[in-house]
Design a protein around this motif. Structure first.
Motif, mmCIF file in Angstrom:
data_model
loop_
_atom_site.group_PDB
_atom_site.id
_atom_site.type_symbol
_atom_site.label_atom_id
_atom_site.label_comp_id
_atom_site.label_asym_id
_atom_site.label_seq_id
_atom_site.Cartn_x
_atom_site.Cartn_y
_atom_site.Cartn_z
ATOM 1 N N THR A 40 20.505 45.561 -63.621
ATOM 2 C CA THR A 40 20.329 45.235 -62.205
ATOM 3 C C THR A 40 21.013 46.242 -61.298
ATOM 4 O O THR A 40 20.949 46.111 -60.079
ATOM 5 N N GLN A 41 21.677 47.252 -61.887
ATOM 6 C CA GLN A 41 22.453 48.202 -61.098
ATOM 7 C C GLN A 41 22.119 49.642 -61.484
ATOM 8 O O GLN A 41 21.823 49.936 -62.644
ATOM 9 N N ALA A 42 22.204 50.536 -60.481
ATOM 10 C CA ALA A 42 22.152 51.972 -60.720
ATOM 11 C C ALA A 42 23.527 52.575 -60.454
ATOM 12 O O ALA A 42 23.677 53.791 -60.362
ATOM 13 N N LEU A 43 24.522 51.719 -60.341
ATOM 14 C CA LEU A 43 25.865 52.102 -59.929
ATOM 15 C C LEU A 43 26.518 53.058 -60.927
ATOM 16 O O LEU A 43 26.510 52.815 -62.129
ATOM 17 N N GLY A 45 30.265 54.789 -61.293
ATOM 18 C CA GLY A 45 31.618 54.823 -60.746
ATOM 19 C C GLY A 45 31.886 53.639 -59.834
ATOM 20 O O GLY A 45 31.333 52.544 -60.003
ATOM 21 N N GLU A 46 32.715 53.866 -58.834
ATOM 22 C CA GLU A 46 33.156 52.790 -57.941
ATOM 23 C C GLU A 46 32.177 52.607 -56.784
ATOM 24 O O GLU A 46 31.690 53.587 -56.202
ATOM 25 N N ALA A 47 31.908 51.343 -56.479
ATOM 26 C CA ALA A 47 30.962 51.049 -55.396
ATOM 27 C C ALA A 47 31.578 51.357 -54.037
ATOM 28 O O ALA A 47 32.739 51.024 -53.777
ATOM 29 N N GLN A 48 30.789 51.985 -53.178
ATOM 30 C CA GLN A 48 31.223 52.265 -51.819
ATOM 31 C C GLN A 48 30.520 51.380 -50.803
ATOM 32 O O GLN A 48 30.858 51.403 -49.616
ATOM 33 N N ALA A 49 29.553 50.603 -51.275
ATOM 34 C CA ALA A 49 28.816 49.690 -50.391
ATOM 35 C C ALA A 49 28.246 48.558 -51.217
ATOM 36 O O ALA A 49 28.181 48.630 -52.453
ATOM 37 N N GLN A 50 27.859 47.497 -50.537
ATOM 38 C CA GLN A 50 27.211 46.360 -51.176
ATOM 39 C C GLN A 50 25.942 46.023 -50.402
ATOM 40 O O GLN A 50 25.973 45.936 -49.174
ATOM 41 N N HIS A 51 24.835 45.879 -51.118
ATOM 42 C CA HIS A 51 23.559 45.536 -50.486
ATOM 43 C C HIS A 51 22.965 44.304 -51.161
ATOM 44 O O HIS A 51 23.061 44.154 -52.383
ATOM 45 N N GLU A 52 22.335 43.455 -50.340
ATOM 46 C CA GLU A 52 21.543 42.358 -50.894
ATOM 47 C C GLU A 52 20.106 42.845 -51.045
ATOM 48 O O GLU A 52 19.514 43.341 -50.083
ATOM 49 N N THR A 149 15.237 53.744 -61.137
ATOM 50 C CA THR A 149 15.008 55.137 -61.547
ATOM 51 C C THR A 149 14.482 55.974 -60.380
ATOM 52 O O THR A 149 14.982 57.067 -60.116
ATOM 53 N N ARG A 150 13.503 55.455 -59.652
ATOM 54 C CA ARG A 150 12.923 56.201 -58.521
ATOM 55 C C ARG A 150 13.950 56.367 -57.397
ATOM 56 O O ARG A 150 13.991 57.408 -56.723
ATOM 57 N N HIS A 151 14.773 55.367 -57.173
ATOM 58 C CA HIS A 151 15.743 55.411 -56.076
ATOM 59 C C HIS A 151 17.177 55.384 -56.600
ATOM 60 O O HIS A 151 18.072 54.816 -55.978
ATOM 61 N N ALA A 152 17.374 56.000 -57.750
ATOM 62 C CA ALA A 152 18.707 56.012 -58.373
ATOM 63 C C ALA A 152 19.748 56.653 -57.460
ATOM 64 O O ALA A 152 20.888 56.157 -57.355
ATOM 65 N N THR A 158 26.213 52.040 -54.792
ATOM 66 C CA THR A 158 26.011 50.753 -54.124
ATOM 67 C C THR A 158 25.917 49.627 -55.143
ATOM 68 O O THR A 158 25.167 49.725 -56.116
ATOM 69 N N GLN A 159 26.687 48.576 -54.908
ATOM 70 C CA GLN A 159 26.591 47.382 -55.753
ATOM 71 C C GLN A 159 25.495 46.486 -55.185
ATOM 72 O O GLN A 159 25.493 46.171 -53.993
ATOM 73 N N LEU A 160 24.569 46.089 -56.034
ATOM 74 C CA LEU A 160 23.412 45.304 -55.598
ATOM 75 C C LEU A 160 23.585 43.840 -55.968
ATOM 76 O O LEU A 160 23.968 43.513 -57.089
ATOM 77 N N PHE A 161 23.279 42.984 -55.015
ATOM 78 C CA PHE A 161 23.245 41.542 -55.249
ATOM 79 C C PHE A 161 21.806 41.093 -55.022
ATOM 80 O O PHE A 161 21.247 41.283 -53.941
ATOM 81 N N TRP A 162 21.228 40.497 -56.051
ATOM 82 C CA TRP A 162 19.787 40.269 -56.078
ATOM 83 C C TRP A 162 19.407 38.857 -55.657
ATOM 84 O O TRP A 162 20.119 37.891 -55.911
ATOM 85 N N LYS A 163 18.228 38.804 -55.039
ATOM 86 C CA LYS A 163 17.555 37.528 -54.774
ATOM 87 C C LYS A 163 16.132 37.668 -55.295
ATOM 88 O O LYS A 163 15.469 38.677 -55.033
ATOM 89 N N LEU A 164 15.680 36.688 -56.042
ATOM 90 C CA LEU A 164 14.297 36.654 -56.521
ATOM 91 C C LEU A 164 13.545 35.617 -55.703
ATOM 92 O O LEU A 164 13.905 34.446 -55.677
ATOM 93 N N SER A 165 12.512 36.059 -55.015
ATOM 94 C CA SER A 165 11.728 35.171 -54.154
ATOM 95 C C SER A 165 10.277 35.199 -54.613
ATOM 96 O O SER A 165 9.637 36.260 -54.618
#
Length: 484
Positions: A40-43, A45-52, A149-152, A158-165
């Motif tokens: 679920t992550q392309a992170l 090293g250390e995250a500099q931001a968090q995105h939903e 992969t396309r937007h690695a 960035t640490q990603l927090f996912w929502k499945l809708s």
């Protein structure tokens, strides 16, 4: 002498079927990229931001569309699945392959079709549940693999927090016997997608018996099920075309492969950027493109037999009857299925297209629109000229596109019963390769799912009627001089 009955068809010796199989151009993703979708992550090293991140998944009868939204970036990415040009690039056939206990989107010993319709018909059947979970898990993996992969570079810090809708027809959304099982299957699908091994039957069955629970990890996802039509209108209500002071009552019909989903509803902007929806009617009927095609095939089969046509013509046609995930358009008219066959007009002979069209129109005009007045949900003034959106893959066909003109006509005795055609507009924040603007509605549900913050979903109640007390005589309302 009684004249011989006119046969429905005149069949020439050179008669032939005009239908052909569509070319399958689904992308075969390299195994290492496919495995990337288990993460679920392309992170790095250390995250500099968090995105939903919201993965909006429009699970249609014939195809799946996915749009991944990032509110922090203010962008939504349409996920490509195929080598086609234009809109077809973003359509993944809703079919599942199986070899032994393992599932795949690309190939296998068995091919499972009609996944969604089978589940809706028998939601408690374990085989249907397993296939739904497997298919959704593989779609989730492929969509995540593409993004990571396309937007690695975009998300490497960035640490990603996912929502499945995921969308569900509005009528089914309000049916607890379908909504609850479907929501559980979506949660299980997310868990299976993150499994380190292949998507297989034993893993799915185990999780179905013991549904996954949140662990607090960024591998988890908030799973939501949303009325498809609520998601579809989202791009319009956030546009400059939306007037918060207006009635904001809309009629929408989505023409899919299996069904037509028609609803009349009101939209309210709510607090915290959320949107509330009040549904007056929600009607799902089996009048989608594939069922129109099957209706025509049945008519042709019967007519060919009655006309003593060569048996191989009907046999060739029957090979095309049951594929709801077909990657080709069906003919514009029932009369265009064969070359070298003339359809004869005769007394009492039914036109299969007209019969099917009248039922579809009755669903939208009668059961979705007129019913709101008959059930005392809305007044004639509120219904008259309501904006009407026609969407879905079937809306491309002239057969269904004619519904916009039919809905704008006023039936005899119902001068107020008409709807004003409107079109969905392509959002500025949707990132995708060039497609025709008229094709955006194919992605509108997935886009809305990736962006919509859903508030309350209400079912409209009839308005209270004024009740007057019974009057025995006219003198009950008469005040005599003696009382003054």
């Amino acid at each position: 002498m009684i004249p011989a009955a006119v046969k429905p068809l005149t069949v020439s010796p050179s008669a032939r079927l005009l239908l052909t199989a569509g070319e399958d151009k689904t992308i075969a993703v390299a195994p290492q990229i496919e495995r990337a979708g288990r993460r679920t992550q392309a992170l790095v090293g250390e995250a500099q931001a968090q995105h939903e991140i919201a993965l909006g998944l429009d699970f249609g009868t014939s195809s799946v569309k996915v749009v991944i939204g990032d509110s922090a970036l203010g962008k939504s990415f349409a996920v490509p699945f195929a080598k086609h040009e234009g809109i077809d690039k973003y359509l993944l056939p809703s079919r599942l392959f199986q070899t032994g206990s393992q599932f795949s989107l690309a190939e296998g010993a068995q091919c499972h079709r009609d996944l969604k319709l089978s589940f809706l018909a028998a939601p408690q059947d374990q085989s249907n549940q397993v296939r739904i979970v497997a298919f959704l898990a593989l779609v989730i993996q492929r969509a995540r693999a593409w993004l990571l992969t396309r937007h690695a570079q975009t998300y490497r810090r960035t640490q990603l927090f996912w929502k499945l809708s995921i969308g569900l027809p509005a009528a089914h959304f309000q049916d607890s016997t379908l909504f609850s099982p479907f929501a559980q299957l979506c949660a299980v699908a997310w868990a299976v997608a993150g499994n380190t091994g292949p998507v297989d039957e034993s893993t799915i069955v185990a999780l179905l018996r013991q549904p996954p629970t949140a662990t607090g990890s960024d591998q988890d996802a908030v799973v939501t099920v949303v009325p498809e039509i609520a998601a579809q209108i989202y791009g319009f209500v956030v546009s400059t075309s939306f007037d918060r002071r207006a009635k904001n009552i809309y009629l929408m019909a989505d023409v899919g492969a299996g069904t037509v989903d028609a609803s009349l509803f009101r939209v309210f902007p709510a607090h915290g950027g959320k949107w509330d929806f009040e549904f007056f009617t929600s009607v799902v009927a089996p009048y989608g493109v594939s069922n129109l095609h099957r209706h025509r095939v049945d008519w042709w089969t019967e007519s060919l037999q009655e006309s003593s046509a060569p048996a191989e013509l009907a046999q060739q046609l029957l090979q095309f009857k049951f594929q709801t995930d077909q990657q080709r358009n069906i003919p514009a008219s029932f009369a265009n299925y064969f070359a070298g066959i003339k359809v004869n007009k005769r007394t009492g002979m039914s036109d299969p297209d007209r019969h099917f069209y009248e039922k579809t129109l009755a669903q939208i005009q009668g059961r979705a629109l007129l019913r709101t007045w008959k059930d005392n949900l809305l007044s004639q003034e509120a219904i008259a000229g309501v904006p009407f959106f026609l969407g879905g893959g079937g809306a491309r066909m002239t057969f269904y596109a004619n519904l916009t003109a039919s809905m704008n006509q006023r039936p005899t005795g119902y001068s107020w019963l008409y709807a004003t055609p409107r079109a969905l507009t392509l959002p500025d924040d949707l990132v995708l390769d060039d497609i025709a603007k008229a094709d955006y509605d194919r992605l509108s549900v997935a886009y809305g799912l990736s962006r919509l913050e859903l508030g309350r979903v209400l079912k409209a109640l009839p308005k209270p009627k004024l009740v007057f007390p019974d009057t025995a005589t006219w003198t009950d309302h008469y005040i005599s001089k003696d009382q003054c």
